[in-house]
Design a protein around this motif. Structure first.
Motif, PDB file in Angstrom:
ATOM      1  N   TRP A   1     -92.501  86.220  19.765  1.00 15.72           N
ATOM      2  CA  TRP A   1     -91.359  85.328  19.517  1.00 15.72           C
ATOM      3  C   TRP A   1     -91.191  85.102  18.010  1.00 15.72           C
ATOM      4  CZ3 TRP A   1     -87.728  82.720  22.538  1.00 15.72           C
ATOM      5  CH2 TRP A   1     -87.021  81.704  21.909  1.00 15.72           C
ATOM      6  N   GLN A   2     -92.270  84.787  17.317  1.00 13.46           N
ATOM      7  CA  GLN A   2     -92.214  84.552  15.882  1.00 13.46           C
ATOM      8  C   GLN A   2     -91.824  85.825  15.132  1.00 13.46           C
ATOM      9  OE1 GLN A   2     -96.175  83.099  15.130  1.00 13.46           O
ATOM     10  NE2 GLN A   2     -95.642  80.978  15.582  1.00 13.46           N
ATOM     11  N   TYR A   3     -92.378  86.935  15.541  1.00 14.04           N
ATOM     12  CA  TYR A   3     -92.101  88.223  14.899  1.00 14.04           C
ATOM     13  C   TYR A   3     -90.621  88.572  14.997  1.00 14.04           C
ATOM     14  CZ  TYR A   3     -92.828  93.198  13.772  1.00 14.04           C
ATOM     15  OH  TYR A   3     -92.785  94.446  13.202  1.00 14.04           O
ATOM     16  N   SER A   4     -90.064  88.471  16.206  1.00 12.82           N
ATOM     17  CA  SER A   4     -88.657  88.838  16.402  1.00 12.82           C
ATOM     18  C   SER A   4     -87.720  87.824  15.749  1.00 12.82           C
ATOM     19  CB  SER A   4     -88.350  88.947  17.900  1.00 12.82           C
ATOM     20  OG  SER A   4     -88.581  87.704  18.558  1.00 12.82           O
ATOM     21  N   SER A   5     -88.083  86.534  15.779  1.00 14.40           N
ATOM     22  CA  SER A   5     -87.209  85.500  15.202  1.00 14.40           C
ATOM     23  C   SER A   5     -87.119  85.609  13.690  1.00 14.40           C
ATOM     24  CB  SER A   5     -87.720  84.107  15.591  1.00 14.40           C
ATOM     25  OG  SER A   5     -87.705  83.933  16.988  1.00 14.40           O
ATOM     26  N   ASN A   6     -88.174  86.054  13.051  1.00 15.63           N
ATOM     27  CA  ASN A   6     -88.189  86.144  11.592  1.00 15.63           C
ATOM     28  C   ASN A   6     -87.573  87.422  11.059  1.00 15.63           C
ATOM     29  OD1 ASN A   6     -89.914  83.973   9.905  1.00 15.63           O
ATOM     30  ND2 ASN A   6     -90.619  84.046  12.014  1.00 15.63           N
ATOM     31  N   LEU A   7     -87.595  88.483  11.863  1.00 13.95           N
ATOM     32  CA  LEU A   7     -87.129  89.772  11.348  1.00 13.95           C
ATOM     33  C   LEU A   7     -85.742  90.167  11.833  1.00 13.95           C
ATOM     34  CD1 LEU A   7     -90.370  91.974  11.555  1.00 13.95           C
ATOM     35  CD2 LEU A   7     -89.389  90.858   9.556  1.00 13.95           C
TER      36      LEU A   7
ATOM     37  N   PHE B   1     -87.776  93.752  25.483  1.00 10.98           N
ATOM     38  CA  PHE B   1     -87.443  92.445  24.910  1.00 10.98           C
ATOM     39  C   PHE B   1     -86.685  92.604  23.594  1.00 10.98           C
ATOM     40  CE2 PHE B   1     -88.472  88.934  22.032  1.00 10.98           C
ATOM     41  CZ  PHE B   1     -88.009  87.861  22.768  1.00 10.98           C
ATOM     42  N   LEU B   2     -87.156  93.475  22.710  1.00 11.90           N
ATOM     43  CA  LEU B   2     -86.512  93.651  21.403  1.00 11.90           C
ATOM     44  C   LEU B   2     -85.119  94.244  21.541  1.00 11.90           C
ATOM     45  CD1 LEU B   2     -89.552  94.990  19.304  1.00 11.90           C
ATOM     46  CD2 LEU B   2     -88.518  92.719  19.203  1.00 11.90           C
ATOM     47  N   VAL B   3     -84.941  95.195  22.461  1.00 13.11           N
ATOM     48  CA  VAL B   3     -83.633  95.835  22.638  1.00 13.11           C
ATOM     49  C   VAL B   3     -82.621  94.875  23.246  1.00 13.11           C
ATOM     50  CG1 VAL B   3     -82.416  97.592  23.980  1.00 13.11           C
ATOM     51  CG2 VAL B   3     -84.453  98.201  22.723  1.00 13.11           C
ATOM     52  N   THR B   4     -83.055  94.085  24.230  1.00 17.81           N
ATOM     53  CA  THR B   4     -82.111  93.223  24.951  1.00 17.81           C
ATOM     54  C   THR B   4     -81.842  91.892  24.266  1.00 17.81           C
ATOM     55  OG1 THR B   4     -83.928  92.326  26.292  1.00 17.81           O
ATOM     56  CG2 THR B   4     -82.742  94.247  27.170  1.00 17.81           C
ATOM     57  N   GLN B   5     -82.786  91.402  23.481  1.00 11.12           N
ATOM     58  CA  GLN B   5     -82.643  90.063  22.912  1.00 11.12           C
ATOM     59  C   GLN B   5     -82.362  90.049  21.414  1.00 11.12           C
ATOM     60  OE1 GLN B   5     -82.572  87.484  25.113  1.00 11.12           O
ATOM     61  NE2 GLN B   5     -82.748  89.219  26.546  1.00 11.12           N
ATOM     62  N   CYS B   6     -82.448  91.175  20.748  1.00  5.55           N
ATOM     63  CA  CYS B   6     -82.222  91.242  19.303  1.00  5.55           C
ATOM     64  C   CYS B   6     -81.193  92.316  18.999  1.00  5.55           C
ATOM     65  CB  CYS B   6     -83.524  91.543  18.545  1.00  5.55           C
ATOM     66  SG  CYS B   6     -84.849  90.359  18.859  1.00  5.55           S
ATOM     67  N   TYR B   7     -80.507  92.154  17.871  1.00  3.94           N
ATOM     68  CA  TYR B   7     -79.541  93.163  17.431  1.00  3.94           C
ATOM     69  C   TYR B   7     -80.297  94.308  16.771  1.00  3.94           C
ATOM     70  CZ  TYR B   7     -75.557  90.150  18.442  1.00  3.94           C
ATOM     71  OH  TYR B   7     -74.610  89.377  19.083  1.00  3.94           O
ATOM     72  N   LEU B   8     -80.787  95.219  17.624  1.00  2.00           N
ATOM     73  CA  LEU B   8     -81.554  96.377  17.163  1.00  2.00           C
ATOM     74  C   LEU B   8     -81.094  97.610  17.929  1.00  2.00           C
ATOM     75  CD1 LEU B   8     -85.240  95.049  17.040  1.00  2.00           C
ATOM     76  CD2 LEU B   8     -83.807  95.604  15.104  1.00  2.00           C
ATOM     77  N   ASN B   9     -81.101  98.745  17.245  1.00  4.04           N
ATOM     78  CA  ASN B   9     -80.898  99.991  17.979  1.00  4.04           C
ATOM     79  C   ASN B   9     -82.220 100.391  18.639  1.00  4.04           C
ATOM     80  OD1 ASN B   9     -82.391 101.154  15.781  1.00  4.04           O
ATOM     81  ND2 ASN B   9     -80.468 101.288  14.646  1.00  4.04           N
ATOM     82  N   TRP B  10     -82.151 101.311  19.575  1.00  2.00           N
ATOM     83  CA  TRP B  10     -83.314 101.593  20.418  1.00  2.00           C
ATOM     84  C   TRP B  10     -84.480 102.170  19.628  1.00  2.00           C
ATOM     85  CZ3 TRP B  10     -85.338 106.477  20.828  1.00  2.00           C
ATOM     86  CH2 TRP B  10     -84.524 107.533  20.410  1.00  2.00           C
ATOM     87  N   TYR B  11     -84.194 103.005  18.624  1.00  6.25           N
ATOM     88  CA  TYR B  11     -85.308 103.621  17.899  1.00  6.25           C
ATOM     89  C   TYR B  11     -85.999 102.624  16.964  1.00  6.25           C
ATOM     90  CZ  TYR B  11     -81.296 104.474  14.785  1.00  6.25           C
ATOM     91  OH  TYR B  11     -80.154 104.337  14.028  1.00  6.25           O
ATOM     92  N   THR B  12     -85.253 101.636  16.441  1.00  6.11           N
ATOM     93  CA  THR B  12     -85.898 100.582  15.644  1.00  6.11           C
ATOM     94  C   THR B  12     -86.765  99.704  16.528  1.00  6.11           C
ATOM     95  OG1 THR B  12     -83.996 100.579  14.151  1.00  6.11           O
ATOM     96  CG2 THR B  12     -85.493  98.706  14.020  1.00  6.11           C
ATOM     97  N   ALA B  13     -86.260  99.374  17.718  1.00  2.76           N
ATOM     98  CA  ALA B  13     -87.063  98.591  18.662  1.00  2.76           C
ATOM     99  C   ALA B  13     -88.305  99.360  19.084  1.00  2.76           C
ATOM    100  CB  ALA B  13     -86.221  98.237  19.883  1.00  2.76           C
ATOM    101  N   LEU B  14     -88.167 100.669  19.247  1.00  4.22           N
ATOM    102  CA  LEU B  14     -89.309 101.514  19.601  1.00  4.22           C
ATOM    103  C   LEU B  14     -90.363 101.481  18.495  1.00  4.22           C
ATOM    104  CD1 LEU B  14     -89.880 103.457  22.035  1.00  4.22           C
ATOM    105  CD2 LEU B  14     -89.234 105.330  20.503  1.00  4.22           C
TER     106      LEU B  14
END
Length: 434
Positions: free
Chosen positions: A19-25, A69-82
């Motif tokens: 949660w902290q990692y995704s919220s900060n980045l 979680f990163l793909v569905t909840q953050c504005y990221l493309n799939w390879y960045t989330a990967l």
């Protein structure tokens, strides 16, 4: 039952770290409540599957659920989330392997079945502390400013000392537990102390993030107040200018009669001087728009009015688009301090002037800002070649120049200053990179 409690605790801490990692980045796609529900659901699935105690299944599922979680909840493309899911999985596995290696080398009997609960919980806390410390460092290494006004605060790296100290304390507890046979009550206290130590680290991070957010909001409020102040001064100046123009228009008939009288007397030189005096009158000058940057225009109009009141000739040539890349707070610090210094030096000299120019260097990404102002004496001291101030507040001397240098350094620029004794002018040349 023992493994179930330890697994639950481990996944709870890992969920908080994610949660902290995704919220900060990364910017969030959904509101925090929905994001929290998805996180709890995914990690509940991970917790249920972990009861099978299959290491490879747990690692693969941990990687996949973090990716989802990163793909569905953050504005990221799939390879960045990967990529980020791979980083978290690698760091998590590394932290557990490090702790396992340490305990096996320095305390081979640490995980004996006789005192398994407390030592297993302690093992989980130890590994999650390392996981938290590494992800905390990665967050601040990978974090980029969300806007031009935001800057990295390098002091946050000093906070890494807290989890590192906690890791050393945990290692000390492991060594004590291996060397001395502790009663079960102390085992329980050590395990609870380890949990509280990890909780304190997580809370420390959240409190620091909260204060950073509040500081940013405070900075934005201060910038808004500065904008409001400049706008108020700007419109006040326009009202004064409009009033003076109305007075001049009211008296224009009398001026034309005077010119006609001089024309009948064939006083052509006086007519020319009279007309020039009217044309150069401040009441006829249109200085409501000095540049196309709204914030900078308000600042320059305010300083032009100051120059007019102090009988200083002010000239500004701001080329279009040359200051758009500078954040408003940096723009205020840079130009206000430059013009404050220039007006302070030129204000005590008859027929003084201040000249400000901005332009681009051809075929480069650099913008050049030059300030030339009247200056009666060389402001550099003879001994150390440091600027000398003509200000009454000696305690505050130097902060304006430090603020200018800070902005110049932020935009990877350079600043040069010199005094021309032949023309009695002081020159400031600043180069900023877009």
């Amino acid at each position: 039952m023992i493994n179930t409690i330890c697994y639950f605790f481990s996944f709870l801490v890992e969920a908080i770290i994610l949660w902290q990692y995704s919220s900060n980045l990364f910017p969030a796609k959904h509101i925090p409540r929905r994001k929290l529900v998805v996180l709890c659901g995914l990690y509940f699935i991970l917790f249920c599957v972990s009861l099978s105690e299959s290491i490879w299944i747990n690692i693969i599922l941990y990687f996949l659920l973090n990716f989802i979680f990163l793909v569905t909840q953050c504005y990221l493309n799939w390879y960045t989330a990967l990529f980020h899911s791979s980083i978290l999985t690698a760091v998590m596995a590394m932290s557990e392997l490090i702790v396992y290696g340490i305990t096996k080398h320095f305390a081979p009997h640490f995980l004996d079945n006789g005192r398994e609960f407390y030592h297993l919980l302690f093992f989980s806390v130890f590994s999650k502390l390392i996981f938290f410390a590494v992800t905390y460092i990665l967050m601040h290494l990978m974090k980029t400013p969300k806007n031009e006004a935001e800057q990295h605060d390098q002091s946050v790296f000093l906070l890494v000392f807290i989890p590192l100290t906690s890791i050393f304390i945990m290692f000390t507890f492991v060594s004590i537990g291996e060397s001395v046979s502790l009663p079960s009550s102390l085992d329980w206290m050590v395990a609870v102390g380890a949990v509280l130590l990890l909780t304190a680290n997580l809370l420390m991070f959240e409190i620091n993030r909260y204060h950073q957010k509040k500081n940013m909001e405070f900075t934005e409020i201060q910038l808004l107040l500065q904008k409001e102040s400049d706008s108020a001064q700007y419109y006040k100046m326009l009202n004064v200018q409009n009033e003076n123009q109305r007075i001049l228009i009211h008296d224009i008939k009398k001026h034309l009669q005077s010119i006609d009288l001089l024309n009948e007397q064939k006083e052509y030189a006086k007519i020319s001087a009279y007309i020039r005096q009217l044309v150069l009158s401040p009441d006829l000058k249109e200085f409501s728009r000095l540049c196309d940057h709204e914030m900078l225009n308000s600042i320059l109009c305010r300083y032009m009015q100051r120059c007019t009141d102090s009988h200083i000739t002010f000239h500004a040539d701001i080329r279009s688009g040359t200051t758009d890349f500078i954040a408003d707070n940096d723009l205020t610090s840079l130009f206000c301090n430059l013009l404050d210094n220039a007006i302070a030096a030129a204000g005590i000299i008859p027929d003084s002037f201040v000249e400000l120019n901005t332009g681009r260097r051809e075929k480069t990404s650099f913008v050049v800002i030059t300030v030339i102002n009247s200056c009666r004496k060389n402001p550099f001291l003879c001994k150390d070649r440091q600027l000398n101030a003509n200000k009454t507040d000696k305690n505050g001397h130097g902060f304006g120049l430090k603020s200018i240098r800070k902005v110049v350094d932020k935009y990877h620029g350079d600043m040069q200053m010199y005094y021309n004794s032949d023309t009695l002018t002081f020159h400031t040349i600043i180069t900023l990179k877009q």
